[in-house]
Write an enzyme that holds these catalytic residues in place. Structure first.
Site, short mmCIF file in Angstrom:
data_model
loop_
_atom_site.label_atom_id
_atom_site.label_comp_id
_atom_site.label_asym_id
_atom_site.label_seq_id
_atom_site.Cartn_x
_atom_site.Cartn_y
_atom_site.Cartn_z
N LYS A 74 -95.76 47.85 15.65
CA LYS A 74 -95.60 47.66 14.20
C LYS A 74 -96.29 48.83 13.50
O LYS A 74 -97.38 49.26 13.91
CB LYS A 74 -96.26 46.33 13.81
CG LYS A 74 -96.20 45.99 12.34
CD LYS A 74 -96.81 44.61 12.11
CE LYS A 74 -96.83 44.20 10.65
NZ LYS A 74 -97.32 42.82 10.49
N SER B 247 -94.71 39.91 8.01
CA SER B 247 -94.51 41.34 7.86
C SER B 247 -94.18 42.06 9.17
O SER B 247 -93.89 43.24 9.16
CB SER B 247 -95.76 41.96 7.22
OG SER B 247 -96.88 41.83 8.07
N SER C 36 -97.81 36.57 9.46
CA SER C 36 -96.93 37.72 9.70
C SER C 36 -96.50 37.90 11.16
O SER C 36 -95.63 38.71 11.44
CB SER C 36 -97.60 39.01 9.21
OG SER C 36 -97.66 39.01 7.81
#
Length: 491
Positions: free
Chosen positions: A80, A156, A180
């Site tokens: 990520k 996220s 997230s």
């Protein structure tokens, strides 16, 4: 290109299985990396989930100090674009403002991942600074759900979730400051564990006190991949501010045994926020299934001031993100966020939080304390709380009310709207307790709906044991054995 495996064979392997084949000499880490890169190239045009592939890491998995003798044996792994940094690599955090930002060092967690044998081959999408519920700003990218590209992946950990669900990689990096990891796992049909505070290190950028709600982790498709990731990457860096939990035995061994008979509390209403009747019915269905496995299941809820808890959580986010944005501005000698480079809600968060006082934070901490004690008392009588991951159906792409490109003038109203959908995940961050999303249910529009199991502090192993028991009971067929429309095995 000659790939070592068919796409069906690739998708049938989890990370542990691929690593075992490399260890036996049947495949090489370079072959795995080539297959993963081809898988990404196959599905990403429809999903827009990968920011960059590191060609050198694909060609030479031993680059950057990856330990090819580690438990994951050079398994390709996507990072990520937020959180742990990789020396010499870009980290742009979903933001126009951070374009060209290059890390000067590996963080501790990056070192742990490389030591575990994970080959970090690229970066995945995230909303700006990880603040909102989807990686969706047309000026940067719009990440789409592989089950139906009209819908968002949520966030996220958006890109990582999409790539795991689409079969490009079996496991990918994710972070969780309020859901997230679990929310995108829930809406993309993956497994997503948020570990207890004091399992993964945030060193050296944050201490576990300043990074109060933030947790590292992964997206995966099997319980053993998640267990193996925690076993390999957990533990403190030198000089941690707080003690770290350890496990009496590796989770990979613990998950081979079923847990005892558990007391499981179902809940779909937390204070002012509640799930739709269809989602509540899906939760009830899972409850009946768990009763069939021999567990005691009933409706129950911790005795808390939920309104106060969500207000404290909001204070935490506003003040934390204001500091993050403030530090980024200071690094470039700027006094305020450039409106053409930072998204409107993030500018408003900075404005709302930059002058927050120690007294405000102390009041917030007091509520964190009473909330944590409330959950703690509840877990004296119950083993697990089961909730839906979201209260409402997955939003379609372009639903700007949840995004930081929203024109909502009120930060508090914007967060309140966020909680209406995502109420069930953040309090676990506030309390530092473990929670896992399992792909066990379906939304009315046919997309996956994750069911969340929350446990008491340091009881991460119990959550994984329950998840593994469920996985065995369904014959490994998460999502009822269905695959998303956008998948490496299609076309």
């Amino acid at each position: 290109m000659n790939l070592p495996m068919s796409w069906d064979e690739w998708a049938d392997h989890d990370g542990v299985a691929l690593a075992a084949r490399v260890a036996k000499g049947e495949l090489t880490a370079a072959e795995l990396a080539a297959q993963a890169a081809a898988g990404i190239a196959k599905v990403d045009p429809a999903l827009s989930a990968v920011v960059e592939i590191f060609e050198d890491a694909v060609t030479d998995p031993g680059t950057d100090g990856t330990n090819l003798d580690g438990p994951f044996a050079g398994l390709p792994f996507l990072m990520k674009d937020l959180g742990p940094t990789m020396k010499g690599r870009l980290q742009e955090m979903g933001s126009l403002y951070m374009r060209g930002n290059r890390a000067t060092a590996d963080t501790f967690m990056t070192t742990k991942m490389r030591g575990a044998g994970l080959n970090l081959i690229g970066r995945t999408t995230t909303p700006e600074f990880g603040v909102c519920s989807s990686a969706e700003n047309p000026a940067v990218y719009v990440t789409r759900n592989p089950w139906n590209t009209d819908y968002t992946t949520c966030g996220s950990s958006a890109g990582s979730a999409a790539m795991v669900a689409a079969g490009a990689v079996p496991i990918a990096h994710a972070t969780d400051g309020g859901g997230s990891i679990r929310i995108p796992a829930g809406v993309n049909g993956n497994i997503g564990l948020k570990v207890s505070r004091g399992v993964f290190s945030l060193s050296p950028l944050l201490s576990d006190l300043s990074g109060l709600v933030s947790i590292q982790g992964c997206q995966s498709r099997t319980v053993r991949d998640t267990a193996a990731f925690v076993d390999a990457c957990r533990g403190p860096a030198p000089g941690e501010f707080m003690p770290f939990w350890s496990s009496p035995e590796p989770y990979t061994r613990m998950i081979m045994r079923d847990p005892g008979r558990l007391k499981i509390a179902l809940s779909y209403k937390w204070g002012d926020y509640q799930a739709t009747p269809q989602i509540a019915a899906e939760l009830q269905k899972v409850g009946r299934f768990l009763e069939g496995l021999g567990h005691h299941v009933d409706y129950a809820l911790p005795d808390l001031d939920y309104r106060e808890a969500f207000a404290a959580q909001t204070t935490c986010y506003i003040s934390n993100f204001a500091i993050v944005i403030g530090n980024m501005l200071a690094a470039r000698g700027l006094m305020q966020p450039p409106a053409d480079l930072i998204e409107p809600v993030n500018v408003r968060i900075w404005e709302a939080g930059r002058h927050m006082s120690f007294a405000d934070r102390a009041r917030m901490q007091a509520v964190f304390n009473t909330t944590s004690r409330g959950f703690g008392a509840f877990f004296e009588d119950w083993d697990i709380i089961l909730t839906p991951i979201t209260a409402l159906p997955t939003p379609k792409v372009g639903t700007t009310e949840y995004l930081t490109i929203s024109d909502n003038p009120s930060v508090l109203d914007w967060f309140g709207n966020l909680w209406r959908n995502f109420a069930f995940t953040p309090l676990a961050n506030l309390c530092g307790i473990p929670a896992i999303s399992l792909p066990l249910a379906t939304h009315e529009h046919g997309l996956p709906l994750g069911i969340q199991a929350i446990g008491k502090q340091a009881n991460d192993g119990l959550l994984l044991q329950l998840a593994a028991q469920i996985e065995r009971a369904i014959g490994g067929k998460w999502n009822a054995g269905e695959k998303p429309g956008v998948h490496v095995t299609n076309g």
